[in-house]
Design an enzyme around this catalytic site. Structure first.
Site, PDB file in Angstrom:
ATOM      1  N   HIS A  33       5.004  -0.142  -0.471  1.00  0.00           N
ATOM      2  CA  HIS A  33       5.757  -1.047   0.413  1.00  0.00           C
ATOM      3  C   HIS A  33       4.756  -2.059   0.931  1.00  0.00           C
ATOM      4  CE1 HIS A  33       3.893   1.828   3.070  1.00  0.00           C
ATOM      5  NE2 HIS A  33       3.871   0.866   3.962  1.00  0.00           N
ATOM      6  N   ASP A  41      -4.783 -10.790  -0.877  1.00  0.00           N
ATOM      7  CA  ASP A  41      -3.423 -11.307  -0.766  1.00  0.00           C
ATOM      8  C   ASP A  41      -2.593 -11.001  -2.015  1.00  0.00           C
ATOM      9  OD1 ASP A  41      -1.378 -12.680   0.633  1.00  0.00           O
ATOM     10  OD2 ASP A  41      -1.731 -14.450  -0.617  1.00  0.00           O
ATOM     11  N   HIS A  42      -1.383 -10.494  -1.772  1.00  0.00           N
ATOM     12  CA  HIS A  42      -0.428 -10.139  -2.831  1.00  0.00           C
ATOM     13  C   HIS A  42      -0.974  -9.093  -3.801  1.00  0.00           C
ATOM     14  CE1 HIS A  42       1.824 -13.446  -1.182  1.00  0.00           C
ATOM     15  NE2 HIS A  42       2.863 -13.043  -1.870  1.00  0.00           N
ATOM     16  N   CYS A  58       5.210   5.172   5.214  1.00  0.00           N
ATOM     17  CA  CYS A  58       4.031   4.586   4.558  1.00  0.00           C
ATOM     18  C   CYS A  58       3.591   5.405   3.350  1.00  0.00           C
ATOM     19  CB  CYS A  58       2.888   4.418   5.554  1.00  0.00           C
ATOM     20  SG  CYS A  58       2.999   2.843   6.436  1.00  0.00           S
ATOM     21  N   HIS A 100       0.836  -1.203   0.000  1.00  0.00           N
ATOM     22  CA  HIS A 100       0.000   0.000   0.000  1.00  0.00           C
ATOM     23  C   HIS A 100       0.868   1.249   0.000  1.00  0.00           C
ATOM     24  CE1 HIS A 100      -0.411   0.909   4.635  1.00  0.00           C
ATOM     25  NE2 HIS A 100       0.837   0.723   4.298  1.00  0.00           N
ATOM     26  N   HIS A 110       3.146  -5.032   3.779  1.00  0.00           N
ATOM     27  CA  HIS A 110       2.942  -5.442   5.170  1.00  0.00           C
ATOM     28  C   HIS A 110       2.472  -6.893   5.178  1.00  0.00           C
ATOM     29  CE1 HIS A 110       3.243  -1.526   7.204  1.00  0.00           C
ATOM     30  NE2 HIS A 110       2.632  -1.010   6.142  1.00  0.00           N
TER      31      HIS A 110
HETATM   32 NI    NI Z   1       2.518   0.944   5.540  1.00  0.00          NI
END
Ligand code: NI
Length: 136
Positions: free
Chosen positions: A40, A80-81, A34, A15, A42
């Site tokens: 990047h 996911d992904h 962020c 995100h 998580h």
């Molecule tokens: Ni983040």
């Protein structure tokens, strides 16, 4: 007798937190790492808690397989992904903060589960930080 059942689940996603109407400098000042324009990732862990009456016939609040299948279909397989900003419709105009992700998870599950259940989502964005949303 009302009982809460819980299932833990997981997805990985990328995100970026930013507002289009803010400069890069302001986005970086408010959202820090962020706000990296290159995104990047998580490792998101979340708990789904379902509270309801025990069914006198089965002894279940909810069949855990039904809960698992819905969590996988509505959340894990869906996110996911993925790049949340670019690929998940709900975030096309909603900053994908942990707060908003918990809200989206709650909304997607609330849509498919029995409305008599109380539903609560606890989303961990890191091992130490989590948010809780229960539909208020
Ligand atoms: Ni983040």
């Amino acid at each position: 007798m009302r009982v809460t059942v819980k299932r833990k689940a997981h997805f990985n996603a990328a995100h970026r937190l930013y507002r289009k109407d803010w400069s890069d400098a302001k986005n970086e000042a408010i959202f820090g790492l962020c706000s990296n324009p290159h995104y990047h990732g998580h490792n998101y862990d979340f708990w789904v808690e379902v509270t309801g009456e025990i069914d006198p016939e089965t002894g279940y609040v909810i069949d855990m397989k039904v809960l698992k299948d819905n969590v996988n279909a509505q959340v894990c397989n869906y996110m996911d992904h993925k790049n949340l900003n670019e690929q998940v419709e709900e975030f096309s105009d909603l900053n994908p903060t942990a707060e908003h992700i918990a809200f989206v998870i709650w909304t997607r599950l609330h849509k498919v589960l029995d409305k008599d259940f109380d539903l609560r989502i606890t989303l961990f964005e890191t091992e130490r930080n989590c948010v809780v949303y229960s539909g208020e």
